[in-house]
Design an enzyme around this catalytic site. Structure first.
Site, PDB file in Angstrom:
ATOM      1  CB  SER A  24      -0.941  -0.102   1.256  1.00  0.00           C
ATOM      2  OG  SER A  24      -1.551   1.286   1.522  1.00  0.00           O
ATOM      3  CE1 TYR A  61      -4.201  -1.910   4.781  1.00  0.00           C
ATOM      4  CE2 TYR A  61      -3.363   0.362   4.270  1.00  0.00           C
ATOM      5  CZ  TYR A  61      -3.764  -0.691   3.981  1.00  0.00           C
ATOM      6  OH  TYR A  61      -4.009  -1.038   2.860  1.00  0.00           O
TER       7      TYR A  61
END
Length: 262
Positions: free
Chosen positions: A149, A162
């Site tokens: 990501s 995350y």
């Protein structure tokens, strides 16, 4: 014959990539948890979506095996990989795509939230790969693409767990690239900005906002788009596993609409 194993394949980025690779002539092994999780509390893929993916892949003239398995469960993943190898005799590509995302201030996260994020997003790819890599070593060929990501390249507020999981996946990618290069195996990570997927819809529902509001608030893309499409991720994977990217390994492939330029 070439074979791609894709996790988190029932919908979103995994499904789009499975279909793109099938169109390129790959047989597909599609794995998904296909059930609700306690955390995060939004919709995951389903067994029905896996079934329809299998039908779509077969309509493209390719074979497709589907497995319902949680990437955190070593025995289930190992059995799926063993069955896939027994059926096809090879696994050429692994797309470690399964993952979750959820918001929360670092000091307010529960231990369950932290552990679930790390276990699915970081330990999960390791579990899957540890079963696939020996087959690739034996073949002295293969490509692993880890879906990280933009949060695997920068810090992000309310996404510390995350970001930690995705930074870890970036590091894992580089370490695997070093270990596996002598066997002709390439390992790369991809780093999308927000993607228009059911996960994005689930985050929005949990925050009481629209998906577009979530994307615009959290991303800050340089290009005037709130998110990229699943097809953009699929096309990136399609390129990275091809001979056109034959000398790319240990690197990050960014699909960020310019976000990291800010």
């Amino acid at each position: 014959m070439t074979v791609a194993l894709i996790t988190g394949a029932a919908h979103g980025q995994g499904r789009a990539t499975a279909l793109a690779l099938a169109a390129d002539g790959y047989d597909v092994v599609a794995l998904d948890v296909a059930k609700a999780l306690e955390y995060p509390a939004y919709r995951m893929g389903s067994s029905g979506e896996l079934d329809s993916l299998r039908d779509e892949v077969k309509a493209l003239g390719r074979d497709c095996l589907t497995f319902v398995a949680d990437v955190r469960e070593d025995a289930a993943v190992g059995a799926a990989v063993a069955d896939a190898f027994a059926h096809f005799g090879r696994i050429d590509v692994l797309f470690n795509n399964a993952g979750i995302c959820a918001y929360g201030l670092a000091h307010e996260l529960t231990e369950t939230a932290w552990d679930t994020m790390i276990d699915i997003n970081l330990k999960g790819p390791w579990i899957v790969a540890r079963h696939v890599i020996p087959h690739m070593i034996e073949a002295r060929a293969g490509v692993i693409v880890n879906n990280s990501s933009i949060a695997g390249l920068r810090g992000m507020g309310r996404l510390s767990h995350y970001a930690a999981s995705k930074w870890g996946l970036t590091g894992l990618t580089k370490s695997w690239a070093i270990e596996l290069a002598p066997y002709g195996i390439r390992v790369v990570s991809i780093h999308p900005t927000g993607v228009d997927t059911p996960l994005n819809d689930g985050l929005a529902e949990m925050e009481g906002k629209t998906p577009r509001e979530i994307a615009e608030a959290s991303a800050g893309n340089l290009l005037p788009v709130p998110w990229v499409e699943t097809s953009d991720v699929a096309e990136a994977v399609r390129f990275l596993v091809s001979e056109k990217a034959r000398y790319m390994t240990g690197s990050e492939f960014v699909i960020d609409a310019g976000l990291l330029t800010r």
